[in-house]
Design a protein around this motif. Structure first.
Motif, mmCIF file in Angstrom:
data_model
loop_
_atom_site.group_PDB
_atom_site.id
_atom_site.type_symbol
_atom_site.label_atom_id
_atom_site.label_comp_id
_atom_site.label_asym_id
_atom_site.label_seq_id
_atom_site.Cartn_x
_atom_site.Cartn_y
_atom_site.Cartn_z
ATOM 1 N N ILE A 1 0.859 -1.450 -0.249
ATOM 2 C CA ILE A 1 -0.009 0.225 -0.039
ATOM 3 C C ILE A 1 0.791 1.160 -0.400
ATOM 4 N N THR A 2 0.759 2.026 -0.799
ATOM 5 C CA THR A 2 1.382 3.405 -0.735
ATOM 6 C C THR A 2 0.265 4.952 -1.114
ATOM 7 N N HIS A 3 0.491 5.837 -0.598
ATOM 8 C CA HIS A 3 -0.011 7.216 -0.842
ATOM 9 C C HIS A 3 0.753 8.030 -1.867
ATOM 10 N N ILE A 4 0.547 8.246 -3.430
ATOM 11 C CA ILE A 4 1.174 8.821 -4.526
ATOM 12 C C ILE A 4 1.595 10.391 -4.446
ATOM 13 N N PRO A 5 1.896 10.923 -4.246
ATOM 14 C CA PRO A 5 2.616 12.392 -4.081
ATOM 15 C C PRO A 5 2.241 13.155 -5.400
ATOM 16 N N THR A 6 1.503 14.394 -5.797
ATOM 17 C CA THR A 6 1.155 14.745 -6.254
ATOM 18 C C THR A 6 1.991 15.791 -7.445
ATOM 19 N N THR A 7 3.367 14.803 -7.391
ATOM 20 C CA THR A 7 4.689 15.041 -8.360
ATOM 21 C C THR A 7 4.688 14.586 -9.348
ATOM 22 N N VAL A 8 5.287 14.753 -10.716
ATOM 23 C CA VAL A 8 6.139 13.616 -11.468
ATOM 24 C C VAL A 8 6.834 12.487 -10.655
ATOM 25 N N LEU A 9 7.099 12.600 -9.201
ATOM 26 C CA LEU A 9 7.807 11.489 -8.552
ATOM 27 C C LEU A 9 7.247 10.608 -8.301
ATOM 28 N N GLY A 10 5.734 11.078 -8.355
ATOM 29 C CA GLY A 10 4.764 9.636 -7.888
ATOM 30 C C GLY A 10 4.661 9.057 -9.196
ATOM 31 N N GLU A 11 4.377 9.749 -10.075
ATOM 32 C CA GLU A 11 3.787 9.002 -11.816
ATOM 33 C C GLU A 11 5.146 8.527 -11.843
ATOM 34 N N GLN A 12 6.311 8.927 -11.908
ATOM 35 C CA GLN A 12 7.615 7.801 -11.836
ATOM 36 C C GLN A 12 7.728 6.502 -11.424
ATOM 37 N N LEU A 13 7.326 6.830 -10.169
ATOM 38 C CA LEU A 13 7.021 5.154 -9.083
ATOM 39 C C LEU A 13 6.775 4.634 -9.826
ATOM 40 N N ILE A 14 4.610 4.909 -10.034
ATOM 41 C CA ILE A 14 3.764 4.039 -10.943
ATOM 42 C C ILE A 14 4.932 2.790 -12.056
ATOM 43 N N ALA A 15 4.830 4.102 -13.192
ATOM 44 C CA ALA A 15 5.903 3.329 -13.575
ATOM 45 C C ALA A 15 7.250 2.425 -13.654
ATOM 46 N N GLN A 16 7.872 2.418 -12.604
ATOM 47 C CA GLN A 16 9.001 1.875 -12.154
ATOM 48 C C GLN A 16 8.411 0.445 -12.141
ATOM 49 N N LEU A 17 7.296 0.363 -10.651
ATOM 50 C CA LEU A 17 6.126 -0.582 -10.672
ATOM 51 C C LEU A 17 5.753 -1.120 -11.702
ATOM 52 N N PHE A 18 5.221 -1.149 -13.094
ATOM 53 C CA PHE A 18 4.648 -1.595 -13.998
ATOM 54 C C PHE A 18 6.241 -2.377 -14.149
ATOM 55 N N ARG A 19 7.144 -1.486 -14.124
ATOM 56 C CA ARG A 19 8.767 -2.122 -14.949
ATOM 57 C C ARG A 19 9.214 -3.704 -14.596
ATOM 58 N N GLY A 20 8.615 -3.701 -12.854
ATOM 59 C CA GLY A 20 9.194 -4.583 -11.983
ATOM 60 C C GLY A 20 8.279 -6.479 -12.381
ATOM 61 N N ILE A 21 6.759 -5.931 -13.582
ATOM 62 C CA ILE A 21 6.129 -7.527 -13.316
ATOM 63 C C ILE A 21 7.007 -8.025 -13.967
ATOM 64 N N PRO A 22 7.146 -7.628 -15.282
ATOM 65 C CA PRO A 22 7.559 -8.604 -16.579
ATOM 66 C C PRO A 22 8.865 -9.204 -16.065
ATOM 67 N N ASP A 23 10.049 -9.263 -15.458
ATOM 68 C CA ASP A 23 10.694 -9.570 -15.128
ATOM 69 C C ASP A 23 11.191 -10.113 -13.807
ATOM 70 N N ARG A 24 9.727 -10.214 -13.087
ATOM 71 C CA ARG A 24 9.266 -10.703 -11.910
ATOM 72 C C ARG A 24 10.543 -10.337 -10.828
ATOM 73 N N GLN A 25 10.128 -8.924 -10.664
ATOM 74 C CA GLN A 25 11.406 -7.927 -10.372
ATOM 75 C C GLN A 25 10.839 -7.876 -8.419
ATOM 76 N N TRP A 26 11.529 -7.233 -8.118
ATOM 77 C CA TRP A 26 10.994 -6.591 -6.415
ATOM 78 C C TRP A 26 10.395 -7.497 -5.787
ATOM 79 N N LEU A 27 8.930 -7.323 -5.427
ATOM 80 C CA LEU A 27 8.058 -8.292 -4.112
ATOM 81 C C LEU A 27 7.456 -9.114 -5.792
ATOM 82 N N PHE A 28 8.142 -8.967 -6.844
ATOM 83 C CA PHE A 28 6.691 -9.754 -7.775
ATOM 84 C C PHE A 28 7.471 -10.823 -7.738
ATOM 85 N N GLN A 29 8.684 -10.956 -6.857
ATOM 86 C CA GLN A 29 9.664 -12.540 -7.062
ATOM 87 C C GLN A 29 8.467 -13.490 -6.358
#
Length: 420
Positions: free
Chosen positions: A202-230
């Motif tokens: 769970i996370t609160h996403i900030p209103t800045t572009v940093l929040g959008e970058q975080l969401i994009a990074q999390l999506f990027r972790g899914i195909p290769d089973r990175q981060w918590l997706f392992q």
């Protein structure tokens, strides 16, 4: 997490470089290139004395730190500063109770929840109010000292709470969780066995572009089973701006259809966990509430990133069958980035964005010897392509002998539109 998530490090360094001025430079230092030192000292604001935590106020009948200030006094107890002014936190206990029950419904057993950047912890408290058998462990990631004054007491009264004084945006904290054995009892569930029954984020996403970058990074972790997706198909709960949700949920051909929306659709099923109306208006549910003179006002061109615009709760669950195959992420990233430069231009005219001579790919995309389902209508614009059509485009690009070897953002194959 045996993998140290190397895919996240370069992007996070870039993000940290954007944040650094907010933390490493004070008001006087930021002006020294324009004014003298003595003058800069005059400009420095005196430090504001923060209110005493409500559970330490003399005569207040606290329950050992369980309580937060009344929500109409949060501005007093949690004043704006550079670090927290764009951080959004749920403050309405009725809303957080509803969210806790939606995320960890009746029948759940032994959940391990990672809550990133919760602010003062209203949602944290709602999660702890659930029947004990539903939640086995609650790992809280919060770097702000003021907010920690209201979160740390929870660790003393509930043995399920584990607190790390770092932001969930600092990827090194997840290695600390691994090294400390916090996730040793989390099952590694096969990808085809359904949504992970135990682990959630769970996370609160900030209103800045940093929040959008975080969401994009999390999506990027899914195909290769990175981060918590392992560990499997771990669900992610976001409190995000309606502006960001509209971009993720934008229909094909819509003006708000974007690269992160395609990545989201290719990797995840994204739905509203709570109905839109459950978190409206902003001022009744979230902190910080903007001062009247800064509150969003009707405008022909409103700034949808300003604090006070609608926020809502979204659930992201990785898809069982991924359109992006392991090892192909960089190709997808490159093609999406390049093609969305001219997202409203038909494919037959915009495909050269992929590199000089890329028009040769059109023949492969329209080969009449292929079944119709394996062809792409090149009259479509990039923002009108569905995930399957993007898969065909990326596949053709990967098989192209003259595809650029350098797929970095600053590749030499940039057209004039992108430079603009």
């Amino acid at each position: 997490m045996s993998s140290r998530s190397p895919w996240l490090v370069p992007s996070w360094r870039n993000i940290k470089s954007l944040r650094r001025p907010c933390h490493s430079r004070g008001p006087s230092e930021s002006r020294r290139s324009f004014v003298g030192v003595s003058e800069a000292t005059k400009l420095q604001k005196p430090k504001t004395k923060l209110p005493t935590p409500i559970y330490e106020v003399e005569g207040y009948e606290s329950s050992r730190g369980r309580d937060l200030p009344p929500i109409d006094q949060w501005r007093k107890y949690f004043p704006h500063d550079k670090e927290t002014s764009t951080r959004i936190s749920l403050r309405n206990p009725n809303t957080t109770d509803a969210l806790a029950n939606a995320l960890v419904p009746e029948g759940s057993l032994g959940k391990v929840i990672i809550e990133s950047d919760p602010g003062p912890g209203q949602l944290t408290r709602s999660l702890l109010k659930l029947p004990r058998e539903r939640i086995k462990k609650l790992i809280v990631l919060e770097p702000n000292n003021l907010y920690l004054q209201y979160i740390k007491p929870l660790q003393a009264i509930d043995d399920r709470v584990v607190i790390y004084e770092q932001s969930g945006y600092e990827w090194g904290v997840y290695n600390k969780l691994e090294d400390a054995g916090e996730l040793d009892d989390v099952l590694k569930v096969p990808w085809t066995s359904g949504v992970h029954p135990q682990l959630a984020f769970i996370t609160h996403i900030p209103t800045t572009v940093l929040g959008e970058q975080l969401i994009a990074q999390l999506f990027r972790g899914i195909p290769d089973r990175q981060w918590l997706f392992q560990y499997g198909r771990v669900p992610l709960c976001f409190m995000m701006s309606s502006r960001m949700w509209k971009r993720l949920d934008a229909p094909m051909g819509g003006t708000q259809r974007c690269k992160v929306g395609v990545m989201g659709a290719a990797t995840s099923e994204i739905t509203e966990l709570l109905p839109y109306e459950a978190t409206q208006p902003f001022k009744d549910h979230f902190h910080p509430v903007p001062y009247a003179k800064y509150a969003p006002v009707p405008s022909k061109h409103p700034d949808s990133r300003r604090v006070g615009n609608p926020y809502q709760v979204v659930l992201t669950v990785p898809r069982e069958f991924q359109a992006i195959q392991p090892g192909h992420l960089d190709y997808w990233d490159y093609c999406l980035r390049k093609m969305f430069v001219q997202k409203a231009t038909p494919l037959k005219a915009s495909i050269n964005s992929l590199g000089p001579g890329a028009t040769t790919l059109l023949k492969k995309l329209t080969d009449h010897n292929l079944p119709p389902s394996e062809q792409v209508d090149i009259r479509k614009c990039p923002n009108s392509l569905n995930v399957h059509e993007w898969s065909l485009l990326v596949k053709a690009f990967m098989e192209w002998p003259f595809a650029p070897e350098d797929l970095a953002i600053d590749t030499v194959f940039c057209n004039t539109n992108e430079h603009r």
